[in-house]
Write a protein that holds these residues in place. Structure first.
Motif, PDB file in Angstrom:
ATOM      1  N   VAL A  15      79.918  -1.060  34.690  1.00 11.23           N
ATOM      2  CA  VAL A  15      80.078  -1.763  33.416  1.00 11.23           C
ATOM      3  C   VAL A  15      78.985  -2.811  33.214  1.00 11.23           C
ATOM      4  N   GLY A  16      78.712  -3.631  34.225  1.00 16.80           N
ATOM      5  CA  GLY A  16      77.702  -4.680  34.096  1.00 16.80           C
ATOM      6  C   GLY A  16      76.316  -4.132  33.832  1.00 16.80           C
ATOM      7  N   LYS A  17      75.953  -3.069  34.523  1.00 21.57           N
ATOM      8  CA  LYS A  17      74.632  -2.455  34.322  1.00 21.57           C
ATOM      9  C   LYS A  17      74.517  -1.862  32.932  1.00 21.57           C
ATOM     10  N   MET A  18      75.584  -1.206  32.485  1.00 27.36           N
ATOM     11  CA  MET A  18      75.565  -0.595  31.156  1.00 27.36           C
ATOM     12  C   MET A  18      75.499  -1.682  30.077  1.00 27.36           C
ATOM     13  N   LEU A  19      76.237  -2.769  30.274  1.00 28.36           N
ATOM     14  CA  LEU A  19      76.205  -3.889  29.326  1.00 28.36           C
ATOM     15  C   LEU A  19      74.791  -4.439  29.187  1.00 28.36           C
ATOM     16  N   GLN A  45      65.291   6.877  24.328  1.00 25.68           N
ATOM     17  CA  GLN A  45      65.099   6.108  25.558  1.00 25.68           C
ATOM     18  C   GLN A  45      66.421   5.519  26.044  1.00 25.68           C
ATOM     19  N   LEU A  46      67.204   4.950  25.126  1.00 24.15           N
ATOM     20  CA  LEU A  46      68.505   4.392  25.489  1.00 24.15           C
ATOM     21  C   LEU A  46      69.425   5.479  26.038  1.00 24.15           C
ATOM     22  N   ALA A  50      70.890   5.364  29.795  1.00 25.63           N
ATOM     23  CA  ALA A  50      72.342   5.345  29.970  1.00 25.63           C
ATOM     24  C   ALA A  50      72.780   6.518  30.845  1.00 25.63           C
ATOM     25  N   GLU A  51      72.235   7.684  30.590  1.00 24.76           N
ATOM     26  CA  GLU A  51      72.595   8.866  31.367  1.00 24.76           C
ATOM     27  C   GLU A  51      72.245   8.686  32.847  1.00 24.76           C
ATOM     28  N   ALA A  52      71.151   8.008  33.117  1.00 24.01           N
ATOM     29  CA  ALA A  52      70.747   7.770  34.501  1.00 24.01           C
ATOM     30  C   ALA A  52      71.733   6.865  35.250  1.00 24.01           C
ATOM     31  N   ASP A  58      81.963   9.320  33.397  1.00 26.63           N
ATOM     32  CA  ASP A  58      81.572   8.345  32.378  1.00 26.63           C
ATOM     33  C   ASP A  58      81.239   9.036  31.062  1.00 26.63           C
ATOM     34  N   GLY A  59      81.265   8.267  29.984  1.00 30.48           N
ATOM     35  CA  GLY A  59      80.898   8.811  28.682  1.00 30.48           C
ATOM     36  C   GLY A  59      80.300   7.766  27.767  1.00 30.48           C
TER      37      GLY A  59
END
Length: 87
Positions: A15-19, A45-46, A50-52, A58-59
């Protein structure tokens, strides 16, 4: 330039990394919801970044609005959105 609304549902460890990732590109609206104008290259790019970060459970969902006529934003209750991406 398309207007993007993005939402994600990821494991607690990510969650923190995605945020942090989404805040680099879009405006935080609430919890895991973001919005803003991005170029097609920025959207791609986003999506790749995000996929990485994601695992198989996850989704991420991206809504792309191409026409400004559909950008009306109605908020009921407290508006938590930060109108600037600069800290």
């Amino acid at each position: 330039m398309p207007y993007i609304i993005a939402v994600y549902d990821v494991g607690q460890k990510r969650v923190g990394k995605m945020l942090k990732l989404f805040r680099r590109y879009l405006i935080w609206v609430q919890n895991s919801v973001f919005e803003g104008d991005l170029t097609a290259a920025q959207v791609k790019q986003l999506q790749q970044e995000a996929e990485a970060l994601m695992d198989e459970n996850d989704g991420v969902v991206f809504y792309q609005l191409r026409d400004e006529r559909y950008r009306e934003r109605i908020v009921v209750g407290m508006d938590k959105a930060e109108r600037s991406r600069f800290l």
